[in-house]
Design a protein around this motif. Sequence first.
Motif: not given
Length: 137
Positions: A63-77
Motif C-alpha cells: 500500500r506504500l509508494r516507497e515499498d512499491n518503488r523498491f519492489f519494482a526496481r528489484r523486479i526490473l533488476a
Amino acid sequence: MINTNKLRVLEKRLENLGIKESDIEEKFVRASGHGGQKLNKTSSCVFLKHIPSGMLVKCSAGRLREDNRFFARRILADKIEDRVKGAESEKAKKIHKLRKQKNRRSKKAKEKVLLLKRIQSDKKILRKKPSEKTDNV
C-alpha cells in the motif's frame, strides 16, 4: 518500510547490471484490487520503464509508494539479469534445480530406496516383542 541496508544492496545490484536512475522512467498510477478507499485516493502503484531495453514493470505489491518503488526496481533488476545472463542467472538455476528434482528416478535409484525401506522395516520387526512377531508372520 524497507531498511536502508536492503536499499544499498539493490543500488549496488543495479549499478553492477549497468542500470542508471536516469535510464528509468517512473510513473505513479492508481492501483487496482483490494485496498478500498486508500487505493482509490492515492497513486501508489509504480510503473517503471527501462528506456534502453524497453522493459516495463508495474508493481502494486504493497500500500506504500516507497515499498512499491523498491519492489519494482528489484523486479526490473531480475528481468534485466535474466536477459543479460541467460542460463547463468539465479532464476534459471532455480528452474533447472526444480526440473531436476521432478525428474523420475532411475531404476537403480528406485531399487536402492526400496532396499533401504526393507532394511528399516526389518529393524522395526526386530524391535517388537516375541509375542507380537508371531501375529504378523
